[in-house]
Enzyme design. Structure first.
Site, short mmCIF file in Angstrom:
data_model
loop_
_atom_site.label_atom_id
_atom_site.label_comp_id
_atom_site.label_asym_id
_atom_site.label_seq_id
_atom_site.Cartn_x
_atom_site.Cartn_y
_atom_site.Cartn_z
N ASN A 395 20.15 25.76 49.72
CA ASN A 395 19.87 25.81 51.15
C ASN A 395 20.05 24.45 51.80
O ASN A 395 21.03 24.20 52.49
CB ASN A 395 18.45 26.34 51.41
N ASP A 396 19.13 23.55 51.55
CA ASP A 396 19.15 22.25 52.22
C ASP A 396 20.39 21.44 51.90
O ASP A 396 20.88 20.68 52.73
CB ASP A 396 17.90 21.44 51.84
N VAL A 397 20.93 21.59 50.68
CA VAL A 397 22.08 20.77 50.26
C VAL A 397 23.39 21.26 50.86
O VAL A 397 24.43 20.63 50.65
CB VAL A 397 22.19 20.74 48.72
#
Length: 468
Positions: A395-397
């Site tokens: 998600n964040d990456v």
């Protein structure tokens, strides 16, 4: 003569530890690196026992009993703990290293003659410096690792806890700790100052880790690894144990280098990580100004058709894959694509998962060929050439806010540019925000198809659909 032989054996153990670190730097040589480390540690332990050669039967019984209990606990943990719980296990082990440093320092304080550093109340100043530093770093490591374990295991919220005036309080505690160590060294080994150092260091360790958000936890794990090494090295000087000094220095320096690499991978400074607060801005997935964003929802059959008929597919694994233990299903899906003539590559972000190298270990466990796995800087330029991307549990990456939104807490962090592919299949359980607590605009792009559900189950379904 015995001292010379011991020094030689410690040197051999040190060389094996260096070879272990070198082997662990790549999945292909990881097993060999582990073996080097095990042999080196065995040599170091046996040499230490031979040099100390306790005269009392009870002492031998305590030593061998402790080794036996530890070996049994370690074997049980190795068998029972799944890879998904490895990050919190590493944090827990770091806490034990820190606690051991505190216990050894206490033993040296109350029985200095046994360590050859003086007598109670009259310990050599150099030994007190080493003892004070080892004690402080050990207590900080223990307290900080306990918080990291609680955050990583879900026993404590991954969001940062921002206490008022935290920077001023931390600075005050650091200065107080430095003063206490100075006073302790000048006192000849006053026990009250010893325990004051322990208490302040424990509080300091808690307060520097509590404000750190979930997205920075990979850095925290490697940082605590470094702290545990320096604590061991400090106590090694107190004990006069060469093996402990070498081991501690290797762990401390390698952990520091890894922390730097992690910070560079996130485009963050080490001081900004320690300051904490990253990940505190919780996003509201799927909403903007109170309105629901449009999302394309696809099925396993949809994904199977596009992926099987693509020329090039890049797979991006994340922590969701680890939670679902989907690495084996993912490899089977990739094998099905390769049989259809598809070029398959894996893209790994340096901070994907909950600890450095988390994704690499999981893919190696599933026997994914090493030459198909690429780091961010080596594969980011290829997303624009890919027909499809399969994001599984990340998600964040892969969040473009890191490049587009200057108000985002992750702005400036290098990310995998999955949105540049022709089609993005995004597998998650829901549209909820990631560990950093922020929304991901990729969910709502025209070329993104969300395939929601358990990572293992969904990937299995896609693989089966490819064979029909």
């Amino acid at each position: 003569m015995i001292a010379n032989i011991a020094a030689l054996l410690y040197l051999v153990a040190g060389v094996l530890f260096i070879l272990a670190l070198r082997g662990l730097s790549h999945p292909e040589t990881g097993r060999k690196g582990n073996l080097y480390g095990m042999v080196g540690m065995t040599i170091a332990i046996l040499t230490s026992l031979a040099v100390s050669s306790p005269q009392h039967f009870i002492t031998w019984l305590l030593i061998l009993g402790g080794l036996g209990i530890g070996a049994v606990i370690g074997a049980v943990i190795a068998k029972k703990i799944p890879m998904t719980q490895m990050p919190e296990l590493v944090a827990a082990f770091h806490s034990l290293v820190g606690l051991a440093a505190v216990f050894v320092a206490a033993a040296a304080l109350y029985a200095p003659e046994a360590f050859g550093i003086g007598h109670p109340g009259s310990i050599a100043t150099a030994s007190l410096v080493e003892m004070g530093l080892g004690l402080a770093i050990g207590a900080i490591t223990f307290a900080g690792s306990v918080v990291a374990f609680a955050k990583l295991s879900g026993r404590m919220s991954g969001a940062p806890i921002l206490l008022p005036m935290r920077h001023a309080n931390n600075l005050a505690l650091f200065l107080l700790l430095a003063w206490l160590i100075h006073a302790f060294c000048n006192s000849g080994g006053e026990s009250m100052l010893f325990w004051a150092i322990t208490l302040v260091a424990l509080v300091f360790g808690l307060l520097i880790i509590i404000p750190i958000g979930g997205a920075d936890m990979p850095v925290v794990v490697s940082m605590l690894n470094s702290y545990s090494g320096w604590a061991a090295a400090g106590i090694g000087f107190t004990l006069g144990n060469i093996a402990l000094i070498i081991t501690g220095a290797l762990v401390g320096s390698s952990g520091a280098i890894l922390s730097y690499i992690m910070c560079k991978g996130m485009n963050r400074s080490f001081l900004s990580v320690i300051a904490g607060g990253f990940g505190g801005e919780a996003g509201s997935a799927g909403t903007v100004s109170g309105e629901q964003k449009p999302v394309k929802i696809g099925s396993a059959e949809d994904a199977a058709y596009v992926l099987k008929n693509a020329s090039k597919v890049i797979i991006v694994p994340g922590y969701g894959m680890a939670v679902a233990q989907a690495q084996h299903a993912l490899r089977e899906m990739a094998d099905a694509m390769k049989k259809a003539g598809v070029e398959v590559k894996y893209a790994i972000h340096p901070v994907a998962g909950r600890m450095p190298g988390h994704m690499n270990v999981l893919l190696a466990e599933a026997n994914v060929p090493y030459d198909e796995v690429f780091e961010l800087e080596d594969i980011n330029s290829e997303f624009s050439q890919a027909d499809a991307v399969y994001v599984i549990g990340a998600n964040d990456v892969v969040n473009p806010a890191a490049e587009d939104d200057k108000t985002s807490p992750i702005y400036g962090m290098p990310v995998l540019q999955v949105w540049k592919a022709a089609t993005v299949f995004f597998n998650k359980r829901s549209l909820a925000s990631g560990y950093a607590g922020i929304d991901n605009p990729v969910f709502y792009r025209d070329n993104t198809v969300m395939v929601l559900g358990d990572a293992k189950k969904m990937t299995d379904e896609i693989a089966k659909a490819m064979t029909h």
